[in-house]
Design a protein around this motif. Structure first.
Motif, PDB file in Angstrom:
ATOM      1  N   LEU A  70       0.826  -1.219  -0.094  1.00 29.89           N
ATOM      2  CA  LEU A  70       0.101   0.146  -0.101  1.00 29.89           C
ATOM      3  C   LEU A  70       0.967   1.006   0.182  1.00 29.89           C
ATOM      4  O   LEU A  70       2.157   1.121   0.554  1.00 29.89           O
ATOM      5  N   PRO A  71       0.221   2.188  -0.372  1.00 26.52           N
ATOM      6  CA  PRO A  71       1.136   3.599  -0.288  1.00 26.52           C
ATOM      7  C   PRO A  71       1.278   4.166   1.143  1.00 26.52           C
ATOM      8  O   PRO A  71       0.571   3.697   2.110  1.00 26.52           O
ATOM      9  N   SER A  72       2.576   4.613   1.433  1.00 24.74           N
ATOM     10  CA  SER A  72       2.771   5.351   2.623  1.00 24.74           C
ATOM     11  C   SER A  72       1.897   6.239   2.959  1.00 24.74           C
ATOM     12  O   SER A  72       1.249   6.947   2.174  1.00 24.74           O
ATOM     13  N   ILE A  73       1.645   6.369   4.295  1.00 24.37           N
ATOM     14  CA  ILE A  73       0.725   7.243   4.906  1.00 24.37           C
ATOM     15  C   ILE A  73       1.672   8.608   5.027  1.00 24.37           C
ATOM     16  O   ILE A  73       2.725   8.795   5.622  1.00 24.37           O
ATOM     17  N   GLN A  74       1.143   9.733   4.228  1.00 23.43           N
ATOM     18  CA  GLN A  74       1.989  10.898   3.989  1.00 23.43           C
ATOM     19  C   GLN A  74       1.157  12.077   4.606  1.00 23.43           C
ATOM     20  O   GLN A  74       1.637  13.387   4.604  1.00 23.43           O
ATOM     21  N   ASN A  75      -0.205  12.096   5.146  1.00 27.22           N
ATOM     22  CA  ASN A  75      -0.868  13.274   5.515  1.00 27.22           C
ATOM     23  C   ASN A  75      -1.735  12.784   6.832  1.00 27.22           C
ATOM     24  O   ASN A  75      -1.365  11.784   7.511  1.00 27.22           O
ATOM     25  N   THR A  76      -2.428  13.369   7.353  1.00 26.36           N
ATOM     26  CA  THR A  76      -3.426  13.031   8.551  1.00 26.36           C
ATOM     27  C   THR A  76      -4.391  12.204   7.987  1.00 26.36           C
ATOM     28  O   THR A  76      -5.500  12.750   7.320  1.00 26.36           O
ATOM     29  N   ILE A  77      -4.544  10.647   8.147  1.00 29.02           N
ATOM     30  CA  ILE A  77      -5.572   9.672   7.635  1.00 29.02           C
ATOM     31  C   ILE A  77      -6.167   8.965   9.003  1.00 29.02           C
ATOM     32  O   ILE A  77      -5.179   8.537   9.739  1.00 29.02           O
ATOM     33  N   ASN A  78      -7.239   8.910   8.942  1.00 25.72           N
ATOM     34  CA  ASN A  78      -7.885   7.981  10.026  1.00 25.72           C
ATOM     35  C   ASN A  78      -8.468   6.818   9.183  1.00 25.72           C
ATOM     36  O   ASN A  78      -9.296   7.016   8.117  1.00 25.72           O
ATOM     37  N   ILE A  79      -8.180   5.541   9.610  1.00 27.13           N
ATOM     38  CA  ILE A  79      -8.651   4.300   8.761  1.00 27.13           C
ATOM     39  C   ILE A  79      -9.735   3.831  10.099  1.00 27.13           C
ATOM     40  O   ILE A  79      -9.323   3.238  10.980  1.00 27.13           O
ATOM     41  N   LEU A  80     -10.976   3.752   9.725  1.00 26.47           N
ATOM     42  CA  LEU A  80     -11.978   3.245  10.651  1.00 26.47           C
ATOM     43  C   LEU A  80     -12.250   1.923  10.099  1.00 26.47           C
ATOM     44  O   LEU A  80     -12.787   1.527   9.047  1.00 26.47           O
ATOM     45  N   GLY A  81     -11.791   0.591  10.793  1.00 24.79           N
ATOM     46  CA  GLY A  81     -11.955  -0.586  10.157  1.00 24.79           C
ATOM     47  C   GLY A  81     -13.129  -1.490   9.980  1.00 24.79           C
ATOM     48  O   GLY A  81     -13.065  -2.380   9.214  1.00 24.79           O
ATOM     49  N   ASN A  82     -14.039  -1.160  10.757  1.00 22.61           N
ATOM     50  CA  ASN A  82     -15.222  -1.833  10.973  1.00 22.61           C
ATOM     51  C   ASN A  82     -14.942  -3.438  10.931  1.00 22.61           C
ATOM     52  O   ASN A  82     -15.673  -4.164  10.401  1.00 22.61           O
ATOM     53  N   GLY A  83     -13.714  -3.552  11.556  1.00 17.74           N
ATOM     54  CA  GLY A  83     -13.570  -5.100  11.719  1.00 17.74           C
ATOM     55  C   GLY A  83     -12.898  -5.877  10.518  1.00 17.74           C
ATOM     56  O   GLY A  83     -12.710  -6.988  10.468  1.00 17.74           O
ATOM     57  N   ALA A  84     -12.361  -4.820   9.703  1.00 22.68           N
ATOM     58  CA  ALA A  84     -11.779  -5.453   8.481  1.00 22.68           C
ATOM     59  C   ALA A  84     -10.391  -5.872   8.709  1.00 22.68           C
ATOM     60  O   ALA A  84      -9.819  -5.578   9.966  1.00 22.68           O
ATOM     61  N   THR A  85      -9.825  -6.685   7.856  1.00 26.59           N
ATOM     62  CA  THR A  85      -8.552  -7.113   7.990  1.00 26.59           C
ATOM     63  C   THR A  85      -7.530  -6.870   6.851  1.00 26.59           C
ATOM     64  O   THR A  85      -8.252  -6.906   5.610  1.00 26.59           O
ATOM     65  N   LEU A  86      -6.445  -6.259   7.100  1.00 19.62           N
ATOM     66  CA  LEU A  86      -5.417  -6.009   5.993  1.00 19.62           C
ATOM     67  C   LEU A  86      -4.294  -7.001   6.115  1.00 19.62           C
ATOM     68  O   LEU A  86      -3.670  -7.011   7.186  1.00 19.62           O
ATOM     69  N   THR A  87      -3.958  -7.664   5.258  1.00 19.24           N
ATOM     70  CA  THR A  87      -3.357  -9.004   5.042  1.00 19.24           C
ATOM     71  C   THR A  87      -2.332  -9.307   3.892  1.00 19.24           C
ATOM     72  O   THR A  87      -2.944  -8.780   2.701  1.00 19.24           O
ATOM     73  N   ARG A  88      -1.282  -9.638   3.977  1.00 22.57           N
ATOM     74  CA  ARG A  88      -0.519  -9.509   2.472  1.00 22.57           C
ATOM     75  C   ARG A  88      -0.674 -11.064   2.245  1.00 22.57           C
ATOM     76  O   ARG A  88      -0.783 -12.097   2.959  1.00 22.57           O
ATOM     77  N   ALA A  89      -1.096 -11.301   1.071  1.00 16.08           N
ATOM     78  CA  ALA A  89      -1.465 -12.569   0.243  1.00 16.08           C
ATOM     79  C   ALA A  89      -0.036 -13.807   0.448  1.00 16.08           C
ATOM     80  O   ALA A  89       0.980 -12.984   0.279  1.00 16.08           O
ATOM     81  N   GLY A  90      -0.344 -14.674   0.847  1.00 16.38           N
ATOM     82  CA  GLY A  90       0.641 -15.664   1.009  1.00 16.38           C
ATOM     83  C   GLY A  90       1.678 -15.890  -0.250  1.00 16.38           C
ATOM     84  O   GLY A  90       2.905 -16.210   0.182  1.00 16.38           O
ATOM     85  N   SER A  91       0.976 -15.794  -1.320  1.00 12.56           N
ATOM     86  CA  SER A  91       2.112 -15.999  -2.352  1.00 12.56           C
ATOM     87  C   SER A  91       2.615 -14.679  -2.892  1.00 12.56           C
ATOM     88  O   SER A  91       3.545 -14.541  -3.908  1.00 12.56           O
ATOM     89  N   ALA A  92       2.486 -13.570  -2.209  1.00 10.31           N
ATOM     90  CA  ALA A  92       3.067 -12.131  -2.621  1.00 10.31           C
ATOM     91  C   ALA A  92       4.495 -12.082  -1.951  1.00 10.31           C
ATOM     92  O   ALA A  92       4.837 -12.808  -1.212  1.00 10.31           O
ATOM     93  N   PRO A  93       5.181 -11.115  -2.506  1.00  9.49           N
ATOM     94  CA  PRO A  93       6.609 -10.958  -2.159  1.00  9.49           C
ATOM     95  C   PRO A  93       6.478 -10.311  -0.816  1.00  9.49           C
ATOM     96  O   PRO A  93       5.556  -9.908  -0.560  1.00  9.49           O
TER      97      PRO A  93
END
Length: 293
Positions: A70-93
């Motif tokens: 994902l792009p780096s965070i460069q400003n003031t950003i709020n991420i409201l997850g609502n129970g979401a998961t951010l995960t790297r795919a097992g086959s990804a570098p």
């Protein structure tokens, strides 16, 4: 009673409902973006928010499976997850899940960060070079050379509130967390993380405060492993303060298994260190006042 009030006031400073105390107040409704359950949409939303700032509202319960960073965070950003998961795919570098640049301010709520891989670097789940607030979230099963879950770099400010740091691993120091800046952990659980060298749960060489939290069942498992729970090192300026917290059932190859303190200072305020192996704090180069065994 007075010490209890002090802790509550400190927690309010860390976790206040509007996050104003950390400079991460929620932005106006006009700046809110609903992010569909798509890694591409999430990346695009972060890119846009890096220009204007804002709040990203993730799809409830979505698993954002990432094949590219994902792009780096460069400003003031709020991420409201609502129970979401951010995960790297097992086959990804190998790549970490989130990075906060020096000018960035990220507030992450109700989300899980997992399977990040910063091999050769630090901060497997999240690398923070700026300001980071993690609230009611889980940082699980990430890996790196240093700070498997979250790594706070020099000059950074990190606040972790009512969160779980679990199952993260490193080759060197800070299985769950490593701090080179200013880090506060409040009402959180740090458990089942592993480092091969120092600090299975947490490694600190700057300023660390732990409030009403548990550090349990972590390991420093390599041949030189010390401080299964916490390692405080890096010079006289390294300070760790625990208030109403518990360090227990951690293990290390070498003493101590609970808290390792090198040349800095560790303060225990209404906190307990017990049932760590092979010792609680005995064997540290610098004693931990109030820690027995």
């Amino acid at each position: 009673m007075e010490s209890r009030r002090t802790v509550i006031r400190a927690l309010a400073t860390v976790a206040g409902t509007t996050l104003v105390a950390t400079g991460l107040a929620i932005t106006p409704a006009a700046a809110q973006t609903l992010v569909p359950c798509s890694p591409v949409a999430l990346a695009s939303a972060i890119t846009a928010a890096n220009t204007t700032g804002g709040t990203l509202i993730l799809a409830p319960g979505c698993v954002y499976t990432l094949s590219t960073p994902l792009p780096s965070i460069q400003n003031t950003i709020n991420i409201l997850g609502n129970g979401a998961t951010l995960t790297r795919a097992g086959s990804a570098p190998a790549f970490r899940i989130l990075k906060v640049d020096a000018a960035g301010k990220l507030s992450l709520h109700l989300a899980t960060i997992s399977n990040g891989d910063a091999s050769g670097d630090f901060g497997g789940g999240i690398r923070n070079d700026g300001t980071l607030n993690v609230v009611q979230s889980a940082i699980r099963n990430n890996r790196a050379d240093f700070s498997g879950g979250i790594g706070g770099n020099t000059g950074s400010t990190t606040r972790i509130v009512q969160s779980i740091i679990s199952g993260n691993t490193v080759i060197h120091n800070g299985g769950g967390l490593a701090n080179d800046g200013d880090m506060t952990i409040a009402q959180s659980s740090i458990t089942q993380n592993t480092a091969l060298e120092k600090g299975g749960g947490v490694a600190n060489d700057a300023t660390l405060k732990i409030l009403q939290s548990e550090i349990r069942h972590n390991e420093a498992s390599g041949p030189t492993g010390v401080g299964g729970g916490i390692a405080n090192f890096g010079g006289a300026g390294a300070t760790t303060t625990l208030t109403e917290s518990r360090v227990s059932d951690n293990t290390a190859t070498n003493a101590p298994g609970g808290i390792y303190n090198d040349t800095g200072s560790v303060a225990l305020l209404l906190s307990s260190v017990h049932n760590n192996h092979p010792t609680n704090c005995a064997g540290s180069p610098t004693a931990v006042p109030g820690c027995l065994g």
